[in-house]
Design an enzyme around this catalytic site. Sequence first.
Site: not given
Ligand code: UD1
Ligand code: UDP
Length: 380
Positions: A218
Amino acid sequence: MKIVTLIGARPQIIKAAALSRAIKNKFSDKVREVIVHTGQHYDANMSQVFIDELSIPEPNYNLNIGSGSHGVQTAGMITGVEEILLREKPDYLVLYGDTNSTLAGTIAASKIHVPIVHIEAGLRSFNKSMPEEINRIMADHASTLLFSPTETGLRNLIHEGFDKDNQPPFTADHPGIFHCGDVMYDNSLYFREIAEEKSNILKTQLLEGKPFFLATVHRDNNTDQPERLNAIFEAFLEISQESQTTLLLPLHPRTAKLLDKNLDSRLYQQLQQEENIRLIPPVSFLDMIMLESRCEMVFTDSGGVQKEAYFFEKPAIILRTETEWKEIVEQGCGIVVNADKKKIMGAFDHFSHAGKEIQFPPLFGDGKAAEFIAETMLGS
Ligand code: UD1
Ligand code: UDP
């Protein structure tokens, strides 16, 4: 003591469960927690599922910020968090990790002099092109209490000028830094038996008793750069075909939305036709830790997932240019492969042969990090 806990992205919701549980079980007469959800993540399988499954109290506020550019998203959150802090007047604002929600909390609280507690402090990738690196540096340097999950994190803070000998009373100018273990480890220990009891994922995915690989992707520099995304998925396809083993990918919505656009159309088609590649929606935490505990190997660019792979004693192939969790690599339990197909295949080959001999000594505390954090807040 009154604290406001700020959550927003999936991993923060999960991490927050540990402190909420410690407060409920041991400190309910001393600490009152108000939970604020920024709404950064909002799909049911990215947010509500964790609140329900991990028994986190329903948030008192939800700012419903949603997705947007970094500026739009962060600015909206700052305004909303400031308003709540002015109304609630907490003793501390508790922040997790390094997301835009963390940064917004940092700015809102520090400007109106609400002391900040940063959980997961001190981690550094030393790569400022990552949005997370900026967010975590800002949070650390505005915090009053900093809790690092690892010794490396504590050393990073000392290197940046923090004094580990500071004593209470702590302030933003005289902060307290602590190495306390990882709240995610607390959660993995606590929920592993519950997952064994409640999770159906192995059954529904027809993986009971079968070898399989688990992958998550991601990180923005992987999803948004076609060259990198193609290299990663080409490797996945080759690995699943050559080994005739299922590769299960619970896909973050960011990735799901970009596969079609950023993968070569032929590769995308092959992925869809390959029965050993299984692209599924995000799974719940109990399902995730069940998968982590039963898989052969983990491929990931996630911070949390590479650590949980370690907790469940699984080798991790880390799809990044570097990692903040360098202990995992030093221990020989993870290999950083960037988005380089050759390196991914090489690491896969290595762990296919050496995987069973690797040792996973405890590096992330004793499962009581959240209790330590609550006690330290109370004594500060
Ligand atoms: C964010 C964090 C990242 C973390 C990740 C965990 C920042 C800058 N990044 O990244 O550090 O590792 O969360 O998962 O804060 N979207 C949906 N539904 C949702 C959420 C997101 O469709 O419920 C899609 C949207 O298109 C959105 C994209 O995902 O634009 C990115 O979401 P965003 O929260 O901006 O950043 P992450 O890539 O999730
Ligand atoms: N996770 C989850 N379901 C998924 C993918 C991840 O519950 O389908 C959990 C995972 O076990 C961990 C957390 O989400 O506890 C990690 O989040 P993510 O990878 O989104 O973000 P990051 O840790 O890189 O910020």
